[in-house]
Scaffold this active site. Structure first.
Site, PDB file in Angstrom:
ATOM      1  N   HIS A  84     -61.068  -1.052  -0.675  1.00 24.41           N
ATOM      2  CA  HIS A  84     -60.396   0.212  -0.184  1.00 24.41           C
ATOM      3  C   HIS A  84     -60.847   1.248  -1.261  1.00 24.41           C
ATOM      4  O   HIS A  84     -60.920   1.068  -2.456  1.00 24.41           O
ATOM      5  CB  HIS A  84     -58.890   0.453  -0.059  1.00 24.41           C
ATOM      6  CG  HIS A  84     -58.411   1.664   0.137  1.00 24.41           C
ATOM      7  ND1 HIS A  84     -58.461   2.333   1.108  1.00 24.41           N
ATOM      8  CD2 HIS A  84     -57.952   2.502  -0.816  1.00 24.41           C
ATOM      9  CE1 HIS A  84     -58.096   3.561   1.009  1.00 24.41           C
ATOM     10  NE2 HIS A  84     -57.595   3.817  -0.079  1.00 24.41           N
ATOM     11  N   CYS A 141     -61.774   3.407   5.721  1.00 21.43           N
ATOM     12  CA  CYS A 141     -61.501   4.124   4.355  1.00 21.43           C
ATOM     13  C   CYS A 141     -62.935   4.211   3.810  1.00 21.43           C
ATOM     14  O   CYS A 141     -63.605   5.221   3.160  1.00 21.43           O
ATOM     15  CB  CYS A 141     -60.541   3.867   3.462  1.00 21.43           C
ATOM     16  SG  CYS A 141     -60.661   2.046   3.063  1.00 21.43           S
TER      17      CYS A 141
END
Length: 473
Positions: free
Chosen positions: A32, A100
């Site tokens: 992430h 993301c």
């Protein structure tokens, strides 16, 4: 300004421990990422957010990757983020293809001219290429999103903010008739356009330095009671003052209309910009979108820009002013399109502004206004009535031409593609709009931008999917 990529591990160490045995290759993390810039951490979390660095439940990143130094100004960055927001919504989130890392890769290209490391963007494909990976990756990511410490809101979002392993707003199933999808577009992979109900309008709410703006109006105008009240209101909003009262809206409208007839064109932009700032408040935009008779104030401003060779600054703030009207509640926003005279004026404003070769901000704002018009039309029960065929054709012709001519700005191109996508989605395949797009070879025009803008994913989504496969009669 230095640009840093913050890298977190959603698996909380499980990927490093388990990947060799289960996948046959070493995977250091389920990545992430976010971007740290100018003391803020920018992240795709149900929308594009700027948070205090390291304030999510993930804590500190396990790695910080220097991406380079950006020469972009904060103002330019904020404008670009506004063009990205329609794409990076809760509904558009996809666990593997639009997440993301997609955002940070896109944002990095704008900031420093290149993307984030390929081993991060390529992680889903590498894992999903193995049978065990297809089984384990969702569980690993879900574990990282819902396990451990949660955000202050107590929810199960990735950062304690908004993002979840699935879109925050479920994408409704495609309508079916006789066991088949009711429209060809429902069978295509169009994550940016399939859930219009979760799509928000593009708004321009930033308040400029008021002293400087009011000085453009002159002391006599700035001293008017309505201008004083407007300043107090805007300063209260900027300071997050609770229960700040709106100025008298009838007086505000009268001030703007009188400014159109009395102020020189070189300074009229300042009065319109004040009006634009106030329209970022839904209470104000609701009045001018639905309650004022004949949309007199908005018509007066747009009419001047459409009928005269006005300065660039006035055209830009008028486009932004028109965008902010669509931040009104849904019923009020729809009334903007039900007024045939105003609708025609807005269509003319968009089409003419796409021709401004010298100012990329005007082209970007025109794309934002078209985006808001198309999304609002789609949200009505009868989109074809909200935006008649003649208007659809004129807008489509102008934006396709603008796409073909765009050479300078990836952000402007992205806004145009997003606007065109919403204009075309679910259009009749045997209607005037579809016929025009075929005649213009709109799919080819969009596809031709891939060489110059190779990192723009909407080129494939709009060009190959929506305008290619999606126009097959």
């Amino acid at each position: 300004m230095d640009v840093q990529l913050l890298v977190y591990d959603l698996s909380q160490g499980l990927a490093r421990q388990m990947s060799m045995g289960f996948l046959g290759f070493q995977l250091d993390a389920i990545y992430h990422t976010s971007i740290e810039l100018n003391g803020r951490e920018y992240v795709y979390d149900g929308g594009i957010l700027a948070i205090q660095p390291y304030s999510s439940h993930l804590g500190h990143p396990f790695e910080k990757v220097p991406l380079g130094t950006t020469t972009r100004t904060i103002a330019a960055i904020e404008v670009h983020l506004d063009t990205l927001r329609p794409r990076f919504t809760a509904a558009a989130y996809d666990l593997f293809r639009h997440n993301c890392n997609t955002f940070t890769d896109t944002f990095s290209h704008f900031l420093v001219g290149h993307g984030i490391p390929a081993h991060i963007t390529g992680m889903p494909d590498a894992v999903l290429a193995t049978p065990m990976g297809r089984m384990l990756l969702p569980q690993l990511m879900q574990s990282g999103m819902t396990g451990g410490n949660r955000g202050a809101n107590g929810g199960g979002s990735l950062l304690g903010l908004q993002e979840t392993a699935q879109p925050a707003t479920p994408i409704p199933a495609a309508p079916v008739a006789n066991g088949r999808p009711s429209h060809l577009h429902h069978t295509l992979r169009l994550p940016s356009f399939s859930n219009v109900d979760a799509t928000q309008p593009v708004l321009f709410g930033k308040v400029p330095p008021l002293d400087k703006l009011l000085s453009k109006l002159g002391d006599e105008v700035a001293a008017q009671p309505v201008v004083h009240d407007l300043r107090v209101y805007l300063e209260g909003k900027a300071a997050n003052t609770k229960s700040v009262s709106t100025p008298d809206l009838a007086s505000l409208g009268k001030f703007v209309r009188e400014s159109v007839t009395t102020l020189p064109r070189a300074t009229l932009f300042a009065a319109v910009d004040l009006f634009r700032c106030s329209l970022a408040d839904a209470r104000v935009s609701a009045f001018f979108a639905a309650e004022e008779v004949d949309h007199a104030t908005v018509q007066s401003v747009v009419g001047v820009v459409n009928s005269e060779d006005v300065p660039y600054a006035l055209r830009l703030v008028t486009l932004q002013m028109a965008c902010n009207l669509f931040g009104a509640p849904a019923a009020a926003a729809r009334s903007l399109l039900s007024d045939a005279i105003l609708r025609a004026a807005l269509v003319q404003l968009v089409s003419a502004s796409f021709l401004d070769d010298a100012h990329v901000s005007a082209r970007s704002a025109a794309a934002s206004l078209l985006f808001n018009i198309a999304v609002t039309a789609r949200k009505t029960k009868t989109p074809a009535q909200a935006l008649p065929a003649d208007d659809q054709v004129e807008l489509a012709a102008s934006v396709v031409e603008a796409i073909g001519q765009e050479q300078a700005s990836a952000g402007a191109l992205q806004g145009m593609l997003a606007a065109l996508g919403h204009l075309v989605y679910e259009a009749s395949l045997d209607g005037e709009l579809a016929d025009l797009l075929r005649v213009l070879d709109a799919a080819g025009v969009v596809a031709s931008k891939a060489r110059q803008f190779p990192e723009e994913p909407l080129i494939a989504e709009v060009g190959a999917e929506l305008l290619g496969k999606g126009l097959l009669a």
